[in-house]
Structures are given as C-alpha cells and as structure tokens.
Write a protein that holds these residues in place. Structure first.
Motif, PDB file in Angstrom:
ATOM      1  N   TRP A 169       0.980  -1.148  -0.609  1.00  0.00           N
ATOM      2  CA  TRP A 169      -0.048  -0.388  -0.087  1.00  0.00           C
ATOM      3  C   TRP A 169       0.920   1.007   0.238  1.00  0.00           C
ATOM      4  O   TRP A 169       2.079   1.060   0.775  1.00  0.00           O
ATOM      5  N   GLY A 170       0.498   2.168  -0.739  1.00  0.00           N
ATOM      6  CA  GLY A 170       0.769   3.222  -0.297  1.00  0.00           C
ATOM      7  C   GLY A 170      -0.210   4.869   0.218  1.00  0.00           C
ATOM      8  O   GLY A 170      -1.215   4.071  -0.064  1.00  0.00           O
ATOM      9  N   ILE A 171       0.538   5.070   1.129  1.00  0.00           N
ATOM     10  CA  ILE A 171      -0.994   6.086   1.722  1.00  0.00           C
ATOM     11  C   ILE A 171      -1.010   7.881   0.998  1.00  0.00           C
ATOM     12  O   ILE A 171       0.097   8.658   1.439  1.00  0.00           O
ATOM     13  N   MET A 172      -1.833   7.827   0.858  1.00  0.00           N
ATOM     14  CA  MET A 172      -1.829   9.966   0.004  1.00  0.00           C
ATOM     15  C   MET A 172      -2.205  10.028   1.177  1.00  0.00           C
ATOM     16  O   MET A 172      -4.124  10.291   1.273  1.00  0.00           O
ATOM     17  N   ALA A 173      -1.614  11.367   1.862  1.00  0.00           N
ATOM     18  CA  ALA A 173      -1.845  12.090   3.019  1.00  0.00           C
ATOM     19  C   ALA A 173      -1.511  12.013   4.044  1.00  0.00           C
ATOM     20  O   ALA A 173      -1.376  10.417   4.467  1.00  0.00           O
ATOM     21  N   THR A 174      -1.632  12.273   5.718  1.00  0.00           N
ATOM     22  CA  THR A 174      -1.554  12.156   6.709  1.00  0.00           C
ATOM     23  C   THR A 174      -1.941  12.763   7.587  1.00  0.00           C
ATOM     24  O   THR A 174      -1.873  12.451   8.337  1.00  0.00           O
ATOM     25  N   GLY A 175      -3.371  12.957   7.822  1.00  0.00           N
ATOM     26  CA  GLY A 175      -4.276  13.124   8.484  1.00  0.00           C
ATOM     27  C   GLY A 175      -4.940  11.677   9.416  1.00  0.00           C
ATOM     28  O   GLY A 175      -4.318  10.855   8.941  1.00  0.00           O
ATOM     29  N   TRP A 176      -6.126  12.385  10.124  1.00  0.00           N
ATOM     30  CA  TRP A 176      -6.391  11.705  10.796  1.00  0.00           C
ATOM     31  C   TRP A 176      -7.201  10.392  10.255  1.00  0.00           C
ATOM     32  O   TRP A 176      -6.608   8.994  10.573  1.00  0.00           O
ATOM     33  N   ILE A 177      -7.822   9.926   9.693  1.00  0.00           N
ATOM     34  CA  ILE A 177      -8.254   9.007   8.685  1.00  0.00           C
ATOM     35  C   ILE A 177      -7.619   8.184   8.056  1.00  0.00           C
ATOM     36  O   ILE A 177      -7.237   6.763   8.274  1.00  0.00           O
ATOM     37  N   ALA A 178      -6.235   8.538   7.931  1.00  0.00           N
ATOM     38  CA  ALA A 178      -5.085   7.965   7.015  1.00  0.00           C
ATOM     39  C   ALA A 178      -4.250   7.067   8.726  1.00  0.00           C
ATOM     40  O   ALA A 178      -4.042   6.219   8.559  1.00  0.00           O
ATOM     41  N   GLN A 229       0.695  -4.148   3.716  1.00  0.00           N
ATOM     42  CA  GLN A 229       2.021  -4.243   4.104  1.00  0.00           C
ATOM     43  C   GLN A 229       2.208  -2.192   3.520  1.00  0.00           C
ATOM     44  O   GLN A 229       1.247  -2.606   2.646  1.00  0.00           O
ATOM     45  N   VAL A 230       2.267  -1.490   4.169  1.00  0.00           N
ATOM     46  CA  VAL A 230       2.396  -0.257   3.375  1.00  0.00           C
ATOM     47  C   VAL A 230       3.865   0.278   3.535  1.00  0.00           C
ATOM     48  O   VAL A 230       5.097   0.144   3.822  1.00  0.00           O
ATOM     49  N   VAL A 231       4.072   0.440   2.188  1.00  0.00           N
ATOM     50  CA  VAL A 231       5.655   0.460   1.326  1.00  0.00           C
ATOM     51  C   VAL A 231       6.154   2.051   1.020  1.00  0.00           C
ATOM     52  O   VAL A 231       6.900   2.396   1.116  1.00  0.00           O
ATOM     53  N   ALA A 232       5.062   3.103   1.528  1.00  0.00           N
ATOM     54  CA  ALA A 232       4.977   4.128   0.776  1.00  0.00           C
ATOM     55  C   ALA A 232       4.128   5.593   1.489  1.00  0.00           C
ATOM     56  O   ALA A 232       3.030   4.961   1.680  1.00  0.00           O
ATOM     57  N   VAL A 233       4.471   6.916   1.798  1.00  0.00           N
ATOM     58  CA  VAL A 233       3.552   7.097   2.369  1.00  0.00           C
ATOM     59  C   VAL A 233       4.154   9.084   1.796  1.00  0.00           C
ATOM     60  O   VAL A 233       4.952   9.074   2.071  1.00  0.00           O
ATOM     61  N   ALA A 234       3.278   9.594   1.421  1.00  0.00           N
ATOM     62  CA  ALA A 234       3.044  11.328   1.267  1.00  0.00           C
ATOM     63  C   ALA A 234       2.049  12.252   1.831  1.00  0.00           C
ATOM     64  O   ALA A 234       1.193  11.812   2.014  1.00  0.00           O
ATOM     65  N   SER A 235       3.408  13.240   1.627  1.00  0.00           N
ATOM     66  CA  SER A 235       2.203  14.112   2.758  1.00  0.00           C
ATOM     67  C   SER A 235       2.539  15.734   0.972  1.00  0.00           C
ATOM     68  O   SER A 235       3.402  15.544   0.927  1.00  0.00           O
ATOM     69  N   ALA A 243       9.232  15.395   5.477  1.00  0.00           N
ATOM     70  CA  ALA A 243       9.455  15.152   7.004  1.00  0.00           C
ATOM     71  C   ALA A 243       7.864  15.051   7.644  1.00  0.00           C
ATOM     72  O   ALA A 243       8.103  13.986   8.313  1.00  0.00           O
ATOM     73  N   LYS A 244       7.364  15.480   6.850  1.00  0.00           N
ATOM     74  CA  LYS A 244       5.769  14.984   7.737  1.00  0.00           C
ATOM     75  C   LYS A 244       5.826  13.632   7.627  1.00  0.00           C
ATOM     76  O   LYS A 244       5.088  12.786   8.240  1.00  0.00           O
ATOM     77  N   ALA A 245       5.412  13.477   6.520  1.00  0.00           N
ATOM     78  CA  ALA A 245       5.197  11.794   5.486  1.00  0.00           C
ATOM     79  C   ALA A 245       6.461  10.699   6.664  1.00  0.00           C
ATOM     80  O   ALA A 245       5.832   9.539   7.209  1.00  0.00           O
ATOM     81  N   GLU A 246       7.177  10.914   7.323  1.00  0.00           N
ATOM     82  CA  GLU A 246       8.915  10.762   8.271  1.00  0.00           C
ATOM     83  C   GLU A 246       7.842  10.592   9.762  1.00  0.00           C
ATOM     84  O   GLU A 246       8.317   9.481  10.112  1.00  0.00           O
ATOM     85  N   ALA A 264       8.967   7.625   1.827  1.00  0.00           N
ATOM     86  CA  ALA A 264       8.300   8.961   2.222  1.00  0.00           C
ATOM     87  C   ALA A 264       8.357  10.239   1.448  1.00  0.00           C
ATOM     88  O   ALA A 264       9.657  10.127   1.146  1.00  0.00           O
ATOM     89  N   TYR A 265       7.707  10.567   1.274  1.00  0.00           N
ATOM     90  CA  TYR A 265       7.860  12.027  -0.010  1.00  0.00           C
ATOM     91  C   TYR A 265       6.968  12.674   0.598  1.00  0.00           C
ATOM     92  O   TYR A 265       5.950  12.721   1.136  1.00  0.00           O
ATOM     93  N   GLY A 266       7.245  13.858  -0.012  1.00  0.00           N
ATOM     94  CA  GLY A 266       7.120  15.010   0.307  1.00  0.00           C
ATOM     95  C   GLY A 266       5.646  15.382  -0.790  1.00  0.00           C
ATOM     96  O   GLY A 266       5.329  17.097  -1.135  1.00  0.00           O
TER      97      GLY A 266
END
Length: 385
Positions: A8-17, A39-45, A50-53, A67-69
């Motif tokens: 999975w990739g996760i787009m956005a980092t708010g509460w629902i994510a 598996q969670v393999v990528a997250v983007a803010s 830094a927010k994704a990290e 982690a992506y910005g």
C-alpha cells in the motif's frame, strides 16, 4: 499456503490515514483472515517529506517504507500496488486521476468525489486502463452489514418496504466548527451531506438497492430538504426521501415500491446522551418485522431482529471489532482479494452503484441550492487546488 500480500501507498497523513494505516498493520489472523495480508511501503504528504517521515515513525511501520513530500513521487513508486486516498473529498477527483493516469490501482475515501460527473470520468479512466478502483465506504464490508444484507435476501423480515437511517451529531456548530474546518468549509466540499449523509445513504442503498440482483437495481427518485449553515452556506442539515421502484427480496408478481429516509445533521444528534437511550440509528422495516441497528451508523457493533407479533423472539446479535481494530481492515481485505483475483471493482460496492449514489447527492444539492466553488466542481485536469 502463504497469504497474498498487497503493498500500500498512503496519500495524505491526516486522522483518517492514521486510522486506516493502523488497521493495515493489524494482524489479519486475529480477525480470522489467512488468505491476504498488507504492507505499507510508501507514504506521501503534500506539505513536506518530514511530515511523511513523522507519520511512518508514529505508526511504528517496521518494513521498508518510502516517505515523499509530494504526490507525484508516490504515484511513480514501482513498489506500490494500490494507493489509499485520504485527502478531503474536494481533492479526490484531482488526486485519484493523478494515480490512475500513472497506472496505479486506487481505494478512495468516501465521498468518492464532489459530483457524479467527476466519478464517471474516474470510472471510465480506470476501465480504459484496466485498473482497480473502489470507493472506501468501510461500513459496507463489516461482517454486520454483510449479515444484514443476507438476512434481507433470505426474507427474514419479509418484503422490505422502508428504511430509516440517521447520521447526526449535535454540536454547537459555531463554537466547534467555526468557518474554516473541513466540516463546514465549502472550499473543501464541507457540510453534513458528503461527510455524514453518505452513511445514511449507504444504509438505504445497501438494504433497498444492493440486495436486489444487479439487473433489477433501479435508481430512486429523490425529494430533499437542505438547511444551510448561516456562516458558510455549507449544509448543516439534510433530509432525503428516496423512492425505489422495486422492493426486496422478492420483487414478486405485484412489485411494490420501497422508501428510504436518509437524514444527517450537525446540530442535533442521533444519540444525544451517547448511551443509546434514543433508540436505533437505522430501522429496516419489512412485512414480517424489522432489523434495528444502534448508532453510530458508520460503525455499529450490534443489531436486533424484531419479528412481527407472534413471529418469534427478539434476537440480539453482537458484532465486535477484533483486536482493537477500527474496522477499516475489512475493506482493505476486500481490495487485496480483488487485486489477487484480477477483479477491477468490488461486488460489495460496484462502481455503477457509487455513480448512482453520487447522482442522488447531486440531485439533493440541486433541490437544496447547495453548490461548491467551481474549482472543486470542475472536471478539468489538472487543476491546482
């Protein structure tokens, strides 16, 4: 046999994510799921890498996770099988289209888009590119919802002729939400309808529409009343009466119509004392009795079967959430199985049904004079929001 693992990739980092990612990391075997895993393999803010990290560290993700910005880097990541879109619904059309154009599969948080025209374009692109696309209406995939749909189809409460569903929270709107919060901000497609009313519509549709064979499902006519929030114009209260031309399960020799009453409000509550004293949030009424579901409508944990007088005893069925889960893992499991089996949409919520529900909300908004800024209503792409 080893489970099919979906990355999975996760787009956005708010509460629902956060909630969704927590559920992805929940051990599937503790909910008796052995055929798929996540598996969670990528997250983007969109604001910073830094927010994704920070998101990755806070969730305790131990496998390799990028982690992506920016979202463009996420959709280009070759290790990602499917992307979960957790942005505001005002941004869904632009975000999902970015993903589909990059050739990636998508699970998009509800409401799918701002209007049906946007949803139709996304569905056309997904079908043209042979990609998986699904609206993340998590409630649909609860064992509780599946059980209730099966009870209706078996005729447990006879011919179902009316469903009343309410998703409302009694808040001091001016104090709690102000004017900028996404719940009341038109620039983010705020208001009760798209955020909460979708759950009331979910119960009406999954009981009166989805329980019929696909070739018998017909769109309802709609009558609606909308109350705007005086500070922003977003809807604070919406009530919908849906008239379906068929009933379920038999749609017999003398077909009957069925009615759905779907309500949502951010000033009065379904459950004012938060102890369930006010009664069920959902009543599914048939000729032999009814099924009652306590709220909240989006995450119920039990239901009651109330037979007609002389038809037997009242039965209470508990459906707890395993291993302290939020309940989003069941929709994720559905995505994983669809990807494993080469399916491009889910039988639990087919894309055509998502379109019909979006068309209903379009009609509700039209009758209530509820509009959003042209920029987020637009089908143009790309548009910078």
């Amino acid at each position: 046999m080893a489970p099919h693992v979906v990355r999975w990739g996760i787009m956005a980092t708010g509460w629902i994510a956060e909630m969704f990612t927590k559920d992805l990391l929940n051990d599937p075997t503790l909910r008796d799921v052995f055929d798929v895993a996540h598996q969670v393999v990528a997250v983007a803010s969109s604001s910073s890498k830094a927010k994704a990290e920070e998101f990755i560290a806070a969730r305790g993700i131990t496998t390799a996770c990028s982690a992506y910005g920016d979202y463009e880097s996420l959709v280009a990541d070759p290790n990602v099988d499917v992307i979960y879109v957790a942005t505001p619904h005002s941004h869904h059309y632009q975000n999902v289209r970015l993903i589909l154009e990059a050739g990636k599969n998508v699970l998009c948080e509800k409401a799918f888009t701002v209007n049906a025209a946007q949803t139709k374009i996304l569905v056309d692109i997904a079908r043209e590119k042979n990609l998986f696309l699904m609206e993340a209406v998590w409630t649909r995939y609860f064992p509780l919802s599946i059980q209730i749909r099966e009870l209706i189809q078996k005729g447990e409460i006879g011919e179902v002729l009316r469903v009343i569903a309410d998703t409302s929270f009694g808040d001091d709107v001016e104090t709690k939400w102000g004017t900028k919060h996404r719940m009341v901000n038109p620039d983010l497609a705020g208001g009760a309808l798209l955020d909460l009313g979708i759950y009331s519509l979910t119960w009406v549709f999954q009981t009166l529409y989805h329980t019929l064979p696909r070739d018998q499902r017909k769109a309802p006519t709609v009558s609606a009343q909308v109350t705007p929030y005086h500070l922003t114009g977003a809807d604070e209260s919406t009530t919908m009466l849906l008239n379906f031309p068929t009933s379920t399960p038999s749609n017999g020799p003398h077909p009957k119509q069925s009615h759905g009453v779907a309500m949502t409000n951010i000033r009065v509550s379904t459950d004012p004392d938060e102890k369930g004293s006010a009664g069920p949030a959902i009543r599914i009424q048939g000729t032999k009795g009814e099924i009652q579901v306590p709220g909240p409508a989006f995450r119920p944990e039990s239901y009651r079967i109330v037979p007609k007088k002389g038809g037997g005893e009242v039965r209470e069925v508990q459906c707890p959430f395993p291993n302290n889960g939020h309940g989003m893992f069941w929709e994720a499991d559905e995505v994983a199985r669809c990807l494993r089996d080469g399916k491009k949409e889910s039988e639990g919520l087919p894309l055509d049904e998502s379109i019909v529900i979006m068309e209903v909300m379009d009609e509700v908004r039209k009758q209530g004079g509820l509009t959003y800024p042209q920029k987020i209503e637009s089908t143009e792409y790309p548009v910078q929001l």
